[in-house]
Design an enzyme around this catalytic site. Structure first.
Site: not given
Length: 272
Positions: A100, A176, A195
């Site tokens: 992260q 999406d 990510d």
């Protein structure tokens, strides 16, 4: 990570709470159970052939199936709670910070000016959000996550990561991510962080030229994109192809590859 800068001119389903160790994971491309005799094994002949990562399990805390994927959470012997999607480890309490921090701070600190508006594509566990919100300059943070179950499960079992959703600057969109980027007006974001899962199945489009062209359009001049870039030990050809592709799309900018160490990500330690 692969990092690119633009030149100056992304719980509605039934739950089943399982006590004790057992059951079979989906395992994308594994073709066999991922949970056997109290051990979870991450197996993929497509992404990391000839090797597997195994963690000893104490207890399965959650097993469910969303509209998009199998979701599991288990308590491990050495890495705390573990989030698994389609048989692939996404995060553990012990080492998630390494991923992260790298994917969030590297691009934001690379900007010539402090980021004010940021987009995260994916990242439904909230860990990337947690790190981005440490930057006081950020005024608006969108996250486009496809699977609501990932968000719900993360809030339930991973408060240390999902605390990122608590910041008032964060705006969650269950949608999406590709469509969200495509619909964004030109020059909307200072930074876009992708990510994503590994480039197999539906996530493969996040590593293809049309998606990066959409990102280029959505970035402000001088903006930056950082995406999960796979592992230099396993995916050299993929990394090379993505780097070359992005050099063409982000002409006049710069493209770099960075690497970090994440014990439970033997296949995913790079950022671009």
């Amino acid at each position: 990570a692969l990092e690119h800068t633009r030149s100056t001119h992304g719980m509605s389903q039934d739950e089943h709470l399982a006590h004790g160790v057992g059951g079979a994971g989906a395992g994308a491309g594994a073709g066999e159970d991922t949970v056997m005799k109290g051990w979870f094994s991450e197996v993929s002949d497509e992404m990391w052939p000839g090797q597997a990562l195994s963690l000893k399990m104490n207890e399965v805390l959650f097993k469910g199936k969303s509209d998009f994927q199998d979701v599991m959470v288990f308590d491990s012997a050495n890495y705390g709670k573990v989030l698994v999607l389609d048989g692939v480890i996404q995060a553990t309490e012990r080492d998630e910070f390494s991923y992260q921090e790298m994917i969030a701070h590297l691009p934001l600190c690379a900007l010539r000016y402090p980021a004010k508006k940021v987009l995260v594509v994916g990242g439904g566990d909230g860990g990337v959000l947690r790190e981005i919100t440490r930057h006081a300059s950020v005024e608006h943070l969108d996250i486009a996550e496809l699977d609501a179950m990932v968000v719900d499960v993360s809030k339930r079992f991973f408060p240390g990561m999902s605390c990122g959703f608590d910041d008032p600057r964060v705006h969650l969109h269950i949608t999406d991510g590709i469509k969200w980027v495509d619909d964004a007006p030109e020059s909307t974001y200072d930074a876009i962080i992708v990510d994503s899962s590994d480039p197999v199945g539906p996530a493969s489009v996040l590593f293809e030229k049309p998606f990066f062209e959409k990102i280029h359009k959505a970035l402000k001049p001088g903006g930056v994109v950082c995406t999960q870039g796979e592992c230099v030990w396993l995916h050299v050809d993929l990394i090379k192809d993505v780097l070359e592709m992005c050099k063409g799309i982000f002409a006049g900018g710069s493209v770099y590859y960075g690497f970090t160490t994440i014990p439970t990500y033997p296949r995913r330690g790079g950022f671009g």
